[in-house]
Design a protein around this motif. Structure first.
Motif, short mmCIF file in Angstrom:
data_model
loop_
_atom_site.label_atom_id
_atom_site.label_comp_id
_atom_site.label_asym_id
_atom_site.label_seq_id
_atom_site.Cartn_x
_atom_site.Cartn_y
_atom_site.Cartn_z
N SER A 41 0.71 -1.09 -0.03
CA SER A 41 -0.12 0.19 -0.11
C SER A 41 0.84 1.28 0.12
CB SER A 41 -0.96 0.20 1.06
OG SER A 41 -0.20 -0.01 2.53
N ARG A 44 2.83 1.48 -3.88
CA ARG A 44 2.10 1.39 -4.97
C ARG A 44 2.81 0.71 -6.22
NH1 ARG A 44 -2.23 1.97 -2.61
NH2 ARG A 44 -3.97 3.07 -3.31
N ASP A 101 -4.87 -2.30 -13.52
CA ASP A 101 -4.80 -1.22 -13.07
C ASP A 101 -4.51 -1.24 -11.52
OD1 ASP A 101 -6.36 1.16 -11.50
OD2 ASP A 101 -5.70 1.99 -13.47
N VAL A 102 -3.24 -0.61 -11.32
CA VAL A 102 -2.76 -0.70 -9.89
C VAL A 102 -3.66 -0.19 -8.89
CG1 VAL A 102 -0.62 -0.16 -8.43
CG2 VAL A 102 -0.14 -1.03 -10.84
N ASP A 103 -4.27 1.11 -9.25
CA ASP A 103 -4.95 1.54 -8.20
C ASP A 103 -6.20 0.89 -7.88
OD1 ASP A 103 -3.35 3.71 -7.73
OD2 ASP A 103 -4.17 4.90 -9.50
N GLN A 104 -7.02 0.22 -9.07
CA GLN A 104 -7.94 -0.63 -8.80
C GLN A 104 -7.69 -1.95 -8.08
OE1 GLN A 104 -9.65 -2.47 -12.17
NE2 GLN A 104 -11.99 -2.94 -11.13
N ALA A 106 -5.38 -2.03 -5.74
CA ALA A 106 -5.32 -1.99 -4.33
C ALA A 106 -6.62 -1.78 -3.63
CB ALA A 106 -4.42 -0.68 -4.22
N ALA A 107 -7.59 -1.52 -4.30
CA ALA A 107 -8.84 -1.00 -3.65
C ALA A 107 -9.75 -2.27 -3.81
CB ALA A 107 -9.74 0.07 -4.55
#
Length: 228
Positions: A41, A44, A101-104, A106-107
């Motif tokens: 986290s 990233r 997608d890295v942000d997706q 993580a979420a």
């Protein structure tokens, strides 16, 4: 650590998805023959972790969390598009993983992986079949049942897992012992596929640093600070 539910479509590729948060207390990374995708986290940065051939005892700074995706045998090679011969006991950054997608990730790791893997053709299952056979058979017997040479079986494992068939099987047996809740050590040794209890004890000490009885009783190697 919490384990996420892996939907049927992802089970073709993924053996498990965990979200782990560092608590500042000692933790054990057990030996693992699987390739793991990892996202921390705080950084990233997507990483690929090769097979872990020895247990690690460490303490991480509290506050950080990570997503870990344990791949099924042979799937990481198809996903990464490269042989895995040089990945044992290494962690390498992934510049990108097409469609992920890295942000997706993580979420919502499950949704991100479903999107990234939805249109990918499923790779052949020969390596996974070989891994199942190795749990109860020798390398020679496994190769014979698959109608391939032992050299071809070695190449299959080296390129698809980063380990030799024998090393893969040894780690698998230790993981079987670790997953057993209770019972007589002699019975556990037989269930895991060892010749006898002394064989199991020697192998367990090799991979875990201590005999199984000591590990179960909490007498483990000292934990060191995690620098990863």
């Amino acid at each position: 650590m919490s384990s996420l539910v892996v939907p049927p479509a992802l089970l073709r590729w993924v053996a498990g998805i965990d979200v782990a948060a560092a608590a500042g207390s000692p933790a054990v990374d057990v030996p693992d023959h699987a390739i793991t995708l990892l996202l921390r986290s705080d950084k990233r940065e997507l990483m690929v972790m090769g097979p872990r051939t020895r247990a690690g005892y460490h303490v991480s700074a509290p506050g950080h969390s990570c997503v870990r995706v344990r791949m099924r045998p042979g799937r990481a090679q198809a996903l990464l598009g490269r042989p895995l011969r040089d990945l044992a006991d290494r962690a390498l950054p992934l510049r990108e993983l097409p469609g992920l997608d890295v942000d997706q990730f993580a979420a919502d790791p499950v949704a991100a992986l479903e999107g990234a893997l939805a249109d990918r053709p499923e790779p052949p299952e020969r390596l996974e079949e070989a891994a199942r056979l190795l749990a109860r058979a020798t390398v020679a017997t496994t190769a014979a049942r698959l109608h391939i040479s032992e050299r071809r079986l070695y190449t299959l494992f080296a390129e698809g897992t980063g380990l030799s068939p024998k090393h893969f099987a040894r780690i698998d047996r230790v993981r079987t012992v670790l997953a057993t809740d209770a019972g007589r050590w002699s019975d556990i040794a037989a269930t895991a596929g060892y010749y006898d209890q002394s064989h199991m004890t020697a192998e367990f000490r090799h991979f875990m640093g201590v005999p199984p009885a000591a590990f179960t009783a909490g007498r483990r190697p000292a934990a060191t600070p995690c620098t990863a």
